[in-house]
Motif scaffolding. Structure first.
Motif, PDB file in Angstrom:
ATOM      1  N   PRO A 115     -19.092  42.549  80.542  1.00 15.38           N
ATOM      2  CA  PRO A 115     -18.097  43.851  81.499  1.00 15.38           C
ATOM      3  C   PRO A 115     -16.878  43.813  81.021  1.00 15.38           C
ATOM      4  CG  PRO A 115     -18.691  41.701  82.765  1.00 15.38           C
ATOM      5  CD  PRO A 115     -19.567  41.620  81.521  1.00 15.38           C
ATOM      6  N   ARG A 116     -15.954  43.104  80.654  1.00  8.82           N
ATOM      7  CA  ARG A 116     -14.732  43.180  80.251  1.00  8.82           C
ATOM      8  C   ARG A 116     -14.422  43.970  78.914  1.00  8.82           C
ATOM      9  NH1 ARG A 116     -11.717  38.961  76.744  1.00  8.82           N
ATOM     10  NH2 ARG A 116      -9.703  39.834  76.789  1.00  8.82           N
ATOM     11  N   VAL A 117     -15.408  43.955  78.165  1.00  6.92           N
ATOM     12  CA  VAL A 117     -15.300  44.858  76.734  1.00  6.92           C
ATOM     13  C   VAL A 117     -15.711  46.074  77.198  1.00  6.92           C
ATOM     14  CG1 VAL A 117     -16.604  45.419  74.609  1.00  6.92           C
ATOM     15  CG2 VAL A 117     -15.726  43.074  74.902  1.00  6.92           C
ATOM     16  N   ALA A 118     -16.926  46.398  77.903  1.00  7.48           N
ATOM     17  CA  ALA A 118     -17.486  47.829  78.579  1.00  7.48           C
ATOM     18  C   ALA A 118     -16.338  48.476  79.131  1.00  7.48           C
ATOM     19  CB  ALA A 118     -18.514  47.706  79.416  1.00  7.48           C
ATOM     20  N   ALA A 119     -15.521  47.838  80.102  1.00  7.81           N
ATOM     21  CA  ALA A 119     -14.411  48.255  80.831  1.00  7.81           C
ATOM     22  C   ALA A 119     -13.079  48.648  79.943  1.00  7.81           C
ATOM     23  CB  ALA A 119     -13.859  47.522  81.860  1.00  7.81           C
ATOM     24  N   HIS A 120     -12.920  48.019  78.772  1.00 11.73           N
ATOM     25  CA  HIS A 120     -11.719  48.127  78.074  1.00 11.73           C
ATOM     26  C   HIS A 120     -12.232  49.423  77.204  1.00 11.73           C
ATOM     27  CE1 HIS A 120      -8.204  47.891  75.633  1.00 11.73           C
ATOM     28  NE2 HIS A 120      -9.095  47.791  74.446  1.00 11.73           N
ATOM     29  N   LEU A 121     -13.352  49.472  76.578  1.00 14.21           N
ATOM     30  CA  LEU A 121     -13.750  50.585  75.860  1.00 14.21           C
ATOM     31  C   LEU A 121     -13.813  51.948  76.654  1.00 14.21           C
ATOM     32  CD1 LEU A 121     -16.755  49.057  73.937  1.00 14.21           C
ATOM     33  CD2 LEU A 121     -14.550  49.304  73.175  1.00 14.21           C
ATOM     34  N   ALA A 122     -13.966  51.897  77.976  1.00 14.59           N
ATOM     35  CA  ALA A 122     -14.109  53.131  78.662  1.00 14.59           C
ATOM     36  C   ALA A 122     -12.597  53.361  79.087  1.00 14.59           C
ATOM     37  CB  ALA A 122     -14.707  52.727  80.174  1.00 14.59           C
ATOM     38  N   SER A 123     -11.879  52.416  79.133  1.00 21.29           N
ATOM     39  CA  SER A 123     -10.442  52.852  79.319  1.00 21.29           C
ATOM     40  C   SER A 123      -9.654  53.457  77.759  1.00 21.29           C
ATOM     41  CB  SER A 123      -9.468  51.432  79.513  1.00 21.29           C
ATOM     42  OG  SER A 123      -9.135  50.849  78.327  1.00 21.29           O
ATOM     43  N   VAL A 182     -11.507  42.886  70.471  1.00 19.22           N
ATOM     44  CA  VAL A 182     -12.041  44.195  70.683  1.00 19.22           C
ATOM     45  C   VAL A 182     -10.794  44.618  72.073  1.00 19.22           C
ATOM     46  CG1 VAL A 182     -13.764  45.811  72.117  1.00 19.22           C
ATOM     47  CG2 VAL A 182     -14.524  44.233  70.032  1.00 19.22           C
ATOM     48  N   CYS A 183     -10.817  43.749  72.829  1.00 22.00           N
ATOM     49  CA  CYS A 183     -10.082  44.242  74.248  1.00 22.00           C
ATOM     50  C   CYS A 183      -8.436  44.295  73.635  1.00 22.00           C
ATOM     51  CB  CYS A 183     -10.048  43.231  75.240  1.00 22.00           C
ATOM     52  SG  CYS A 183     -11.625  43.245  75.917  1.00 22.00           S
ATOM     53  N   ALA A 184      -8.151  44.147  72.360  1.00 19.53           N
ATOM     54  CA  ALA A 184      -6.837  44.223  72.107  1.00 19.53           C
ATOM     55  C   ALA A 184      -6.825  45.538  71.451  1.00 19.53           C
ATOM     56  CB  ALA A 184      -6.378  43.219  70.937  1.00 19.53           C
ATOM     57  N   LEU A 185      -7.706  46.245  71.195  1.00 18.12           N
ATOM     58  CA  LEU A 185      -7.734  47.696  70.588  1.00 18.12           C
ATOM     59  C   LEU A 185      -6.960  48.588  71.343  1.00 18.12           C
ATOM     60  CD1 LEU A 185     -11.111  47.435  68.534  1.00 18.12           C
ATOM     61  CD2 LEU A 185      -9.027  47.505  67.637  1.00 18.12           C
ATOM     62  N   ARG A 186      -5.933  49.468  71.094  1.00 16.79           N
ATOM     63  CA  ARG A 186      -5.186  50.174  71.917  1.00 16.79           C
ATOM     64  C   ARG A 186      -5.574  51.700  72.125  1.00 16.79           C
ATOM     65  NH1 ARG A 186      -5.163  47.337  75.055  1.00 16.79           N
ATOM     66  NH2 ARG A 186      -4.097  45.494  75.149  1.00 16.79           N
ATOM     67  N   SER A 187      -6.245  52.149  70.983  1.00 14.55           N
ATOM     68  CA  SER A 187      -6.537  53.725  71.346  1.00 14.55           C
ATOM     69  C   SER A 187      -7.832  54.015  70.421  1.00 14.55           C
ATOM     70  CB  SER A 187      -5.417  54.503  70.486  1.00 14.55           C
ATOM     71  OG  SER A 187      -5.467  54.240  68.946  1.00 14.55           O
ATOM     72  N   PHE A 188      -8.364  55.049  70.817  1.00 14.75           N
ATOM     73  CA  PHE A 188      -9.702  55.526  70.216  1.00 14.75           C
ATOM     74  C   PHE A 188      -9.718  55.678  68.668  1.00 14.75           C
ATOM     75  CE2 PHE A 188     -12.619  59.005  69.161  1.00 14.75           C
ATOM     76  CZ  PHE A 188     -13.759  58.667  69.771  1.00 14.75           C
ATOM     77  N   ALA A 189      -8.732  56.290  68.392  1.00 21.11           N
ATOM     78  CA  ALA A 189      -8.498  56.612  66.934  1.00 21.11           C
ATOM     79  C   ALA A 189      -8.595  55.334  66.011  1.00 21.11           C
ATOM     80  CB  ALA A 189      -7.397  57.383  66.639  1.00 21.11           C
ATOM     81  N   THR A 190      -7.765  54.222  66.574  1.00 23.36           N
ATOM     82  CA  THR A 190      -7.840  52.841  65.830  1.00 23.36           C
ATOM     83  C   THR A 190      -9.216  52.063  66.234  1.00 23.36           C
ATOM     84  OG1 THR A 190      -6.549  52.129  67.541  1.00 23.36           O
ATOM     85  CG2 THR A 190      -5.312  52.699  65.657  1.00 23.36           C
ATOM     86  N   ALA A 191      -9.601  52.297  67.245  1.00 20.34           N
ATOM     87  CA  ALA A 191     -10.690  51.320  67.568  1.00 20.34           C
ATOM     88  C   ALA A 191     -11.967  51.576  66.946  1.00 20.34           C
ATOM     89  CB  ALA A 191     -10.979  51.368  69.107  1.00 20.34           C
ATOM     90  N   VAL A 192     -12.357  52.873  66.812  1.00 27.60           N
ATOM     91  CA  VAL A 192     -13.641  53.247  66.167  1.00 27.60           C
ATOM     92  C   VAL A 192     -13.792  52.783  64.803  1.00 27.60           C
ATOM     93  CG1 VAL A 192     -15.060  55.218  65.563  1.00 27.60           C
ATOM     94  CG2 VAL A 192     -14.148  55.286  67.699  1.00 27.60           C
ATOM     95  N   PRO A 193     -12.887  52.970  63.935  1.00 26.31           N
ATOM     96  CA  PRO A 193     -13.334  52.308  62.429  1.00 26.31           C
ATOM     97  C   PRO A 193     -13.332  50.949  62.568  1.00 26.31           C
ATOM     98  CG  PRO A 193     -11.008  53.377  62.487  1.00 26.31           C
ATOM     99  CD  PRO A 193     -11.791  53.872  63.961  1.00 26.31           C
TER     100      PRO A 193
END
Length: 261
Positions: A115-123, A182-193
């Motif tokens: 759940p922690r990852v899912a919540a972070h990705l949604a954020s 994964v939870c340290a990724l801060r933005s959509f653009a940097t997270a996806v790759p």
């Protein structure tokens, strides 16, 4: 010579383009005779199953099979994967069943299991994992995953009662294994790759499997089937809506099917 009745020209062309690129630089699979065999298997399958024809990723799967099997065995294992093991519309033009599994079923399982990852990705606005994980599912983790890890995943895939839950298990386990990163990724653009490359880091296959098959608990096949049944109509309706919009926008252009490829 290759069989060619009932295989459309564009299918041949796509296979011819993809095969040399699939394993460029590979010590065995880049050899001309191996590439010729890959072509033959892919064309033979396109003949057998015109509804699928050829889809990108199948070249990678066939290449990996040919490292361990002869041509005929590779053909029948490919047939078993597409027609029996994986959900029925995995490699069709719309790839509807991959959309169901990756967008909806995986999303739901991630919310339950990590759940922690899912919540972070949604954020950070990653609510649909298609962009991140679809290629993992289509090529059965062949691309960008350490070979030993791929082979261990495939061992289970080819021997499990319910092999379609295996890819979901491994995907959820990757998010769990790298939860802090994964939870340290801060933005959509940097997270996806970064997320797309998670399998590249999975050298510790024992740890990955310990998470996937022990720590994450049960992935009941019946639960996965229920989730698929629940979300499939949503995906089919979305595909229908897209098709009807396209028909209105471009009533003459009929061939433009590669949007989903």
């Amino acid at each position: 010579s290759m069989p060619s009745s009932n295989v459309p020209g564009p299918v041949f062309k796509q296979i011819d383009q993809d095969v040399p690129r699939a394993f460029a630089g590979h010590p065995v699979l880049s050899l001309p005779r191996m590439q010729h065999t890959m072509r033959r298997v892919l064309v033979a399958y396109a003949q057998r199953n015109p509804a699928v024809g050829y889809a990108q990723s199948l070249d990678r799967i066939v290449g990996m099979l040919l490292l361990f099997c002869d041509e005929q065995e590779a053909f029948w294992l490919l047939t078993w994967l597409i027609e029996a093991a994986l959900p029925p519309n995995t490699y069709s033009v719309t790839m509807a069943d991959v959309r169901v599994d990756v967008h909806y079923v995986l999303g739901e399982l991630l919310r339950e299991k990590v759940p922690r990852v899912a919540a972070h990705l949604a954020s950070i606005a990653i609510t649909d994992l298609t962009l991140v994980c679809q290629s993992w599912f289509l090529c059965l983790f062949v691309v960008g995953t350490p070979t030993e890890t791929v082979l261990r995943i495939w061992d289970v895939l080819f021997h499990a009662e319910e092999c379609t839950t295996i890819l979901l298990r491994v995907a959820v386990a990757l998010f769990k294994m790298y939860e802090d990163d994964v939870c340290a990724l801060r933005s959509f653009a940097t997270a996806v790759p970064q997320l797309q490359k998670l399998p590249r880091r999975a050298f510790d296959v024992d740890l990955l499997f310990d998470i996937a098959f022990k720590k994450l608990g049960k992935f009941k096949p019946a639960r996965v089937r229920d989730l698929r049944a629940k979300f499939r109509p949503t995906v089919m309706k979305a595909l229908k809506d897209v098709a009807s919009i396209r028909a209105r926008v471009a009533p003459v252009d009929d061939d433009d099917d590669d949007e989903y490829a």
